[in-house]
Design a protein around this motif. Structure first.
Motif, PDB file in Angstrom:
ATOM      1  N   GLY A 293       0.782  -0.927   0.137  1.00 55.23           N
ATOM      2  CA  GLY A 293      -0.060   0.021   0.096  1.00 55.23           C
ATOM      3  C   GLY A 293       0.821   1.763   0.072  1.00 55.23           C
ATOM      4  N   THR A 294       1.961   1.089  -0.365  1.00 54.50           N
ATOM      5  CA  THR A 294       3.119   2.215  -0.450  1.00 54.50           C
ATOM      6  C   THR A 294       3.510   2.599  -1.647  1.00 54.50           C
ATOM      7  N   ILE A 295       3.925   3.688  -1.825  1.00 56.57           N
ATOM      8  CA  ILE A 295       4.232   3.940  -3.396  1.00 56.57           C
ATOM      9  C   ILE A 295       5.959   3.803  -3.740  1.00 56.57           C
ATOM     10  N   PHE A 296       6.483   3.184  -4.109  1.00 60.05           N
ATOM     11  CA  PHE A 296       8.236   3.615  -4.306  1.00 60.05           C
ATOM     12  C   PHE A 296       8.038   4.520  -5.104  1.00 60.05           C
ATOM     13  N   PHE A 297       8.762   5.351  -4.457  1.00 61.17           N
ATOM     14  CA  PHE A 297       9.472   6.875  -6.178  1.00 61.17           C
ATOM     15  C   PHE A 297       8.292   7.607  -6.367  1.00 61.17           C
ATOM     16  N   TRP A 298       7.139   7.704  -5.530  1.00 63.11           N
ATOM     17  CA  TRP A 298       5.847   8.221  -5.570  1.00 63.11           C
ATOM     18  C   TRP A 298       6.366   9.768  -6.346  1.00 63.11           C
ATOM     19  N   GLU A 299       7.131  11.099  -5.495  1.00 64.84           N
ATOM     20  CA  GLU A 299       7.586  11.751  -5.380  1.00 64.84           C
ATOM     21  C   GLU A 299       8.034  12.109  -7.220  1.00 64.84           C
ATOM     22  N   GLU A 300       8.611  11.955  -7.611  1.00 71.18           N
ATOM     23  CA  GLU A 300       9.229  10.962  -8.755  1.00 71.18           C
ATOM     24  C   GLU A 300       8.513  11.249 -10.153  1.00 71.18           C
ATOM     25  N   HIS A 301       7.671   9.731  -9.625  1.00 70.42           N
ATOM     26  CA  HIS A 301       6.757   9.933 -10.488  1.00 70.42           C
ATOM     27  C   HIS A 301       6.409  11.261 -10.717  1.00 70.42           C
ATOM     28  N   TYR A 302       5.939  11.524  -9.670  1.00 69.56           N
ATOM     29  CA  TYR A 302       4.269  12.918  -9.799  1.00 69.56           C
ATOM     30  C   TYR A 302       5.079  14.454 -10.414  1.00 69.56           C
ATOM     31  N   LEU A 303       6.270  14.419 -10.104  1.00 75.39           N
ATOM     32  CA  LEU A 303       6.618  14.982 -10.723  1.00 75.39           C
ATOM     33  C   LEU A 303       6.914  15.259 -12.496  1.00 75.39           C
ATOM     34  N   ARG A 304       8.057  14.098 -12.631  1.00 72.95           N
ATOM     35  CA  ARG A 304       8.108  13.707 -13.986  1.00 72.95           C
ATOM     36  C   ARG A 304       6.559  13.967 -14.349  1.00 72.95           C
ATOM     37  N   LEU A 305       5.684  13.327 -14.814  1.00 68.15           N
ATOM     38  CA  LEU A 305       4.388  13.387 -14.859  1.00 68.15           C
ATOM     39  C   LEU A 305       3.792  14.403 -15.184  1.00 68.15           C
ATOM     40  N   MET A 306       4.314  15.791 -14.552  1.00 65.55           N
ATOM     41  CA  MET A 306       3.903  16.998 -14.379  1.00 65.55           C
ATOM     42  C   MET A 306       4.529  17.554 -15.408  1.00 65.55           C
ATOM     43  N   ALA A 307       5.379  17.454 -15.625  1.00 68.24           N
ATOM     44  CA  ALA A 307       6.692  18.354 -16.255  1.00 68.24           C
ATOM     45  C   ALA A 307       6.146  17.476 -17.705  1.00 68.24           C
ATOM     46  N   SER A 308       6.138  16.279 -17.669  1.00 72.85           N
ATOM     47  CA  SER A 308       5.317  15.388 -18.883  1.00 72.85           C
ATOM     48  C   SER A 308       4.312  16.494 -19.426  1.00 72.85           C
TER      49      SER A 308
ATOM     50  N   LEU B  75      -4.083   4.889  -4.058  1.00 73.68           N
ATOM     51  CA  LEU B  75      -4.145   3.873  -2.976  1.00 73.68           C
ATOM     52  C   LEU B  75      -6.187   2.879  -2.429  1.00 73.68           C
ATOM     53  N   GLU B  76      -6.828   4.194  -3.503  1.00 71.11           N
ATOM     54  CA  GLU B  76      -8.301   3.673  -4.028  1.00 71.11           C
ATOM     55  C   GLU B  76      -8.251   2.223  -4.504  1.00 71.11           C
ATOM     56  N   VAL B  77      -7.677   2.532  -5.789  1.00 74.04           N
ATOM     57  CA  VAL B  77      -7.454   1.409  -7.241  1.00 74.04           C
ATOM     58  C   VAL B  77      -6.417   0.125  -5.509  1.00 74.04           C
ATOM     59  N   LEU B  78      -6.072   0.108  -4.866  1.00 74.06           N
ATOM     60  CA  LEU B  78      -4.800  -0.843  -5.020  1.00 74.06           C
ATOM     61  C   LEU B  78      -6.172  -1.595  -3.805  1.00 74.06           C
ATOM     62  N   ARG B  79      -6.919  -1.062  -2.899  1.00 74.46           N
ATOM     63  CA  ARG B  79      -7.523  -1.456  -2.249  1.00 74.46           C
ATOM     64  C   ARG B  79      -8.742  -2.124  -3.081  1.00 74.46           C
ATOM     65  N   ALA B  80      -9.608  -1.089  -3.756  1.00 73.15           N
ATOM     66  CA  ALA B  80     -10.612  -1.535  -4.951  1.00 73.15           C
ATOM     67  C   ALA B  80      -9.938  -3.359  -5.831  1.00 73.15           C
TER      68      ALA B  80
ATOM     69  N   ILE C  19      -6.423   7.203 -16.199  1.00 77.33           N
ATOM     70  CA  ILE C  19      -7.189   5.764 -15.517  1.00 77.33           C
ATOM     71  C   ILE C  19      -5.931   5.671 -15.366  1.00 77.33           C
ATOM     72  N   MET C  20      -6.845   4.381 -14.288  1.00 78.44           N
ATOM     73  CA  MET C  20      -5.840   4.257 -13.077  1.00 78.44           C
ATOM     74  C   MET C  20      -6.020   2.646 -12.822  1.00 78.44           C
ATOM     75  N   GLU C  21      -4.681   1.898 -13.206  1.00 77.80           N
ATOM     76  CA  GLU C  21      -5.082   0.293 -12.795  1.00 77.80           C
ATOM     77  C   GLU C  21      -3.990  -0.830 -12.291  1.00 77.80           C
ATOM     78  N   ALA C  22      -4.471  -1.510 -11.767  1.00 79.80           N
ATOM     79  CA  ALA C  22      -3.498  -2.254 -11.057  1.00 79.80           C
ATOM     80  C   ALA C  22      -3.712  -3.828 -10.493  1.00 79.80           C
ATOM     81  N   GLY C  23      -2.486  -4.190 -10.757  1.00 83.84           N
ATOM     82  CA  GLY C  23      -1.821  -5.693 -11.030  1.00 83.84           C
ATOM     83  C   GLY C  23      -0.811  -6.215 -10.093  1.00 83.84           C
TER      84      GLY C  23
END
Length: 285
Positions: A38-53, A75-80, A112-116
């Motif tokens: 339930g925790t996210i690896f390198f979330w800040e880096e992913h978020y900042l890259r997405l915003m810049a892109s 996190l809601e998608v993970l729980r679902a 879209i958010m999806e998880a596996g």
């Protein structure tokens, strides 16, 4: 279950039609993210890259796209999907809303958010055979767009088919100056003596999250020197080690290129450090 614009819907539902700009023009970006318990690896880096892109592609960033809000939805998608207590792979795709031809009618976006599931909560070394070859049918353009994680991945698809048809585990991509840029699914590193070299972004490689982490880790190793520099195909057979990096696998050592066999000494040294950095990222998420 998948999240479409903030609402959970059953996976496989028909919620995108023929007007989707990601489908029609590849007008989309995505982030592939590893999560553990339930925790996210390198979330800040992913978020900042997405915003810049998104800014580079002139997509309008919604006010609700804060780092905290998107994290809560992930996190809601993970729980679902009952993946909040196990390792998982999450994909967040952002695409411009329908309308227009090449010129969009709007710059507003949907997502879209999806998880596996994933097998292991830690990055592991694959000790099996991993042979690569150059893919020379098509080339990467060495420009800013190539460094973005867009839906325009047909080169990677065709290259993956070539690899499968010829019994390779992966292929290395070249830019139109015939320099080695990256692998089909990750960034590329070459080790020669005490030098660790990786292609610079200007050569057309993806601005990878784990690429950056590995560069930081190598920079702290007293025994090695990190260099960002163009890599020629002729450099490959003179190397001591070759390896790939991406967010899901971590580090993948290459065992063979043509007639040359490679070791994995530095990969073993870096793997534990990468796992430690990832755990620290989790603890501070």
């Amino acid at each position: 279950m998948v999240n479409f614009n903030g609402k959970l819907i059953v996976s496989g539902s028909d919620f995108i039609n023929h007007n989707n700009r990601g489908l029609r023009y590849g007008d989309a970006l995505f982030e592939t993210i590893r999560t553990v318990n339930g925790t996210i690896f390198f979330w800040e880096e992913h978020y900042l890259r997405l915003m810049a892109s998104m800014r580079i592609l002139r997509m309008e960033i919604p006010m609700r796209f804060t780092m905290e809000a998107l994290e809560a939805e992930l996190l809601e998608v993970l729980r679902a999907n009952k993946l909040e207590k196990s390792p998982a792979r999450v994909r967040l795709t952002v695409f411009r809303n329908p309308g227009g031809l090449y010129t969009p009618r709007t710059n507003e976006v949907s997502y879209i958010m999806e998880a596996g599931p994933l097998d292991s909560p830690f990055y592991l070394i694959d000790t099996g055979d991993y042979e690569v070859e150059l893919f020379k049918d098509f080339f990467v353009n060495p420009d800013l767009l190539s460094s973005l994680k867009t839906n325009n991945k047909i080169l990677n698809v065709v290259g993956s088919i070539f690899a499968k048809e010829n019994g390779y585990q992966n292929c290395l991509l070249l830019n139109n100056a015939k320099q080695v840029v990256e692998a089909l699914n990750g960034n590329f590193f070459l080790v020669s003596g005490n030098t660790v070299k990786t292609p610079p972004l200007k050569d057309g490689c993806l601005n990878g999250i784990v690429r950056k982490k590995i560069m930081e880790l190598v920079d702290k190793l007293a025994a090695y020197e990190l260099i960002e520099a163009s890599i020629s195909p002729f450099d490959l057979q003179k190397a001591d080690e070759l390896f790939l990096t991406n967010t899901i696998v971590g580090i993948q050592p290459i065992t063979k290129y043509r007639k040359k066999q490679f070791g994995n000494t530095i990969v073993r040294e870096l793997l534990g450090k990468l796992n430690a950095v990832a755990r620290f990222s989790n603890e501070n998420a």
